[in-house]
Scaffold this active site. Structure first.
Site, PDB file in Angstrom:
ATOM      1  CG  PHE A   1      -2.112  -0.791   1.185  1.00 17.84           C
ATOM      2  CD1 PHE A   1      -3.322  -0.271   0.732  1.00 17.84           C
ATOM      3  CD2 PHE A   1      -2.075  -2.114   1.593  1.00 17.84           C
ATOM      4  CE1 PHE A   1      -4.466  -1.047   0.688  1.00 17.84           C
ATOM      5  CE2 PHE A   1      -3.215  -2.906   1.553  1.00 17.84           C
ATOM      6  CZ  PHE A   1      -4.420  -2.369   1.092  1.00 17.84           C
ATOM      7  CG  ASP A   2       0.922   5.769  -2.015  1.00 19.12           C
ATOM      8  OD1 ASP A   2       2.029   6.141  -1.611  1.00 19.12           O
ATOM      9  OD2 ASP A   2       0.024   6.551  -2.372  1.00 19.12           O
ATOM     10  CG  LEU A   3       0.826   7.091   4.327  1.00 20.08           C
ATOM     11  CD1 LEU A   3      -0.139   6.213   5.111  1.00 20.08           C
ATOM     12  CD2 LEU A   3       2.032   7.475   5.196  1.00 20.08           C
ATOM     13  CG  ASP A   4       1.054  11.020   1.853  1.00 19.35           C
ATOM     14  OD1 ASP A   4       0.495  10.982   2.952  1.00 19.35           O
ATOM     15  OD2 ASP A   4       2.250  11.347   1.697  1.00 19.35           O
TER      16      ASP A   4
END
Length: 220
Positions: free
Chosen positions: A9-12
């Protein structure tokens, strides 16, 4: 069992709607640059400010403000004064359904990883702020002063250290950096339309979704 086992997963723009904290810190950083160096760099429009979310900050500064390497480094320093020093990093919210999605994946024996271009120290603080640390198997992100900077660097680091079966690994993100890095390293990707990217950035995505439920439907 799903085709995919390792979920990155990416965050932002993927887990958190981080626009308020990041864009406020960008404006703060530009104003400080103007003040310290007696410059008159225009504050970007809201649409341009959102483009700072995801890619490395120095790259965005040089692209949208002023193409000067030294100033881009100073900009990051001033940005962090606000984002980290004034707790701007917590000025964000979780996207609908994302907490339950990641919790469910973790509880059903998927290996969930964070793969973000945000500095690791900040990323870990945010994940902990939302009481999600225990859901993740590991965290991959740049360390301040280290060699890893881009999303491609982050994915290569994760793949090298985890020895993933690439056919069972997928990247979930909202920007072209996420999608193209995944393609570059040879894994599939899910582009989320609720983040900060646009359809033109998703040309190389394996899947495009509107919400967390649609992510789960692909992974389940």
């Amino acid at each position: 069992m799903s085709k995919y086992y390792n979920i990155l997963f990416d965050l932002d723009g993927t887990i958190t709607d981080s626009a308020p904290g990041i864009t406020n810190a960008v404006v703060y950083g530009i104003k400080k640059i103007n003040e310290v160096y007696n410059l008159n760099i225009d504050i970007p429009s809201k649409d341009i400010l959102k483009k700072f979310i995801g890619p490395p900050l120095d790259v965005s500064f040089r692209k949208y403000c002023l193409d000067d390497e030294k100033l881009s480094i100073d900009f990051i320093k001033f940005y962090r004064e606000d984002y980290n020093g004034n707790d701007g990093l917590f000025n964000c919210t979780l996207y609908d359904g994302i907490y339950d999605l990641i919790k469910t994946l973790s509880e059903n024996n998927y290996k969930v990883f964070l793969a973000t271009a945000k500095p690791k120290e900040s990323a870990l603080r945010i994940i902990d702020h939302f009481s999600m640390t225990s859901f993740f198997t590991n965290f991959y992100a740049p360390i301040l002063g280290g060699k890893i900077k881009s999303k491609l660097d982050v994915l290569n680091d994760a793949l090298n250290k985890e020895s993933f079966d690439k056919s069972k690994t997928i990247m979930i993100g909202d920007r072209i950096d996420d999608i193209d890095a995944a393609k570059n390293v040879g894994i599939d990707s899910i582009a989320v339309k609720y983040g900060f990217g646009n359809d033109k950035e998703f040309i190389n995505a394996s899947y495009i979704v509107n919400n967390a439920k649609e992510i789960f439907n692909i992974l389940a």
